[in-house]
Scaffold this active site. Sequence first.
Site, PDB file in Angstrom:
ATOM      1  N   GLU A   1       0.788  -1.234   0.000  1.00 24.62           N
ATOM      2  CA  GLU A   1       0.000   0.000   0.000  1.00 24.62           C
ATOM      3  C   GLU A   1       0.824   1.289   0.000  1.00 24.62           C
ATOM      4  O   GLU A   1       0.898   2.008   1.015  1.00 24.62           O
ATOM      5  CB  GLU A   1      -0.971  -0.005   1.192  1.00 24.62           C
ATOM      6  CG  GLU A   1      -1.909  -1.199   1.189  1.00 24.62           C
ATOM      7  CD  GLU A   1      -3.019  -1.104   2.221  1.00 24.62           C
ATOM      8  OE1 GLU A   1      -2.908  -0.272   3.133  1.00 24.62           O
ATOM      9  OE2 GLU A   1      -3.995  -1.862   2.104  1.00 24.62           O
TER      10      GLU A   1
ATOM     11  N   GLU B   1      -6.153  -7.900  -0.235  1.00 28.28           N
ATOM     12  CA  GLU B   1      -6.811  -7.692   1.060  1.00 28.28           C
ATOM     13  C   GLU B   1      -8.252  -7.292   0.821  1.00 28.28           C
ATOM     14  O   GLU B   1      -8.539  -6.487  -0.061  1.00 28.28           O
ATOM     15  CB  GLU B   1      -6.151  -6.554   1.876  1.00 28.28           C
ATOM     16  CG  GLU B   1      -4.819  -6.884   2.480  1.00 28.28           C
ATOM     17  CD  GLU B   1      -4.234  -5.736   3.309  1.00 28.28           C
ATOM     18  OE1 GLU B   1      -5.002  -4.902   3.837  1.00 28.28           O
ATOM     19  OE2 GLU B   1      -3.003  -5.685   3.418  1.00 28.28           O
TER      20      GLU B   1
HETATM   21  C1  FCB Z   1      -4.922  -2.104   5.234  1.00 29.47           C
HETATM   22  C2  FCB Z   1      -3.606  -2.561   5.802  1.00 29.47           C
HETATM   23  C3  FCB Z   1      -3.716  -3.619   6.858  1.00 29.47           C
HETATM   24  C4  FCB Z   1      -4.904  -3.381   7.766  1.00 29.47           C
HETATM   25  C5  FCB Z   1      -6.148  -3.162   6.941  1.00 29.47           C
HETATM   26  C6  FCB Z   1      -7.409  -2.977   7.765  1.00 29.47           C
HETATM   27  O1  FCB Z   1      -4.805  -0.809   4.754  1.00 29.47           O
HETATM   28  O2  FCB Z   1      -2.781  -3.067   4.788  1.00 29.47           O
HETATM   29  O3  FCB Z   1      -2.508  -3.663   7.558  1.00 29.47           O
HETATM   30  O4  FCB Z   1      -4.640  -2.320   8.603  1.00 29.47           O
HETATM   31  O5  FCB Z   1      -5.988  -2.039   6.127  1.00 29.47           O
END
Ligand code: FCB
Length: 442
Positions: A167, A351
């Site tokens: 990210e 994610e």
């Molecule tokens: C993302 C992150 C992870 C976690 C989620 C909820 O941005 O990569 O570490 O904090 O959000």
Amino acid sequence: MIPRRADFPKDFLFGAATSSYQIEGHSFGSAGRTHWDDFAATPGNVVRAENGAIACDHYHRWPEDFDLMQQAGFDVYRFSTSWARVMPEGRGAVNTEGLDFYDRLVDGMLARGLKPAATLYHWELPSALADMGGWRNRDIADWFADYTEVVMGRIGDRLRSAAPINEPWCVSWLSHFLGHHAPGIRDIRATARAMHHIGLAHGRSIAAMRGLGIGNLGAVCNMEYAAPADTSAAAAAAAQLYDGYYNRWFLSAMFKGEYPADVLEGLASHMPADWQDDMATIAAPVDWVGINYYTRKLIAPAPGPWPAHQEVAGPLPKTEMGWEIYPEGLEFFLRRTAQDYSGDLPIYVTENGMAGLDNLVGGAVNDAARIDYLSQHLAAVQKVAADGVPVKGYFTWSLLDNYEWALGYEKRFGLIHVDFETLQRTPKASYHALSRALTRSA
Ligand code: FCB
């Protein structure tokens, strides 16, 4: 109802994701200090000033966690290695205990039939590098390439895939413009430099891994769907700019070797000298792209200097983070990423998940809201895959409840409940539901 494995293309991979500082317990194994330890020790930054010293104690309890991964029927595990655990000062001396730990982890995954998907940086910058300016210092690209070689020289031979940085938007904008994450800076010049150096570090890390003969390398970017708060032209322009610096900046640099013109209008005067010369390095070819997706934001114009906009509350149902649930956004990003940036390359949802109330009652956690969230987002993925978009896998965030950064241990994202007093693990209803959906029919 969670879509079943059979509803997805053959070879589609299902996984769960975690990150080092959020689960391992940073006080174990002679790891070096990180800027998250410093940020958390500064009053007002983190709920209850909590840090990752113990976290889920995954450092010692990983066999139990991997057994649960295996029992759920997952194919792949996305984890990260901690720079400060491997190189406590960020440069120079290597902590062999740290390398040994990641070596054990990778073997532990393989022993259970889990494919290792590694990320080299999920936010715990060694404090010694923060002292030298961290992501504001161009030298971070060299430091990161060296760290890449140390880690990958040890575990690179057994990975299914690897990505340099988790990210880039969070590492740069969230942490240097909004100041919500370590190092907690609010400065546009620092932001522009971080937004550029992170791309350079990514490119240098990719080159270092290619040099070691490691394949299947990718980039993991987080995306938020930006919707105008109303029907005015000004709101449309505000949402477009938000989309630019959040979603398009990094993909455009990595896949086209250029920054989006609309964002450069605001950032060009803050960029490091001769940044143009780095674009070919940043655009080093990758083999796949990862999208982290959670929510959308409604954006309205606001008075003040660039970017002159603000978020406003939206009407949709929200998670415990206050984030609107909007699976259409995931569908949008999967299609746009393939169409505008990555073409035929595999895309992974690296994610996706939600924070819920998740109370342990009578030895069980009935997280029906999470089952619903996962069902809706997996249905979006399934639809896009059926239309021929090359989405090849989906990772839930997260395997375990963990250290949710500035929100401490308060927000629970796990498929598995963790009692942060006893560290006991309890699989939630969502774990069992996902596990049923993943069962391979005979
Ligand atoms: C993302 C992150 C992870 C976690 C989620 C909820 O941005 O990569 O570490 O904090 O959000």
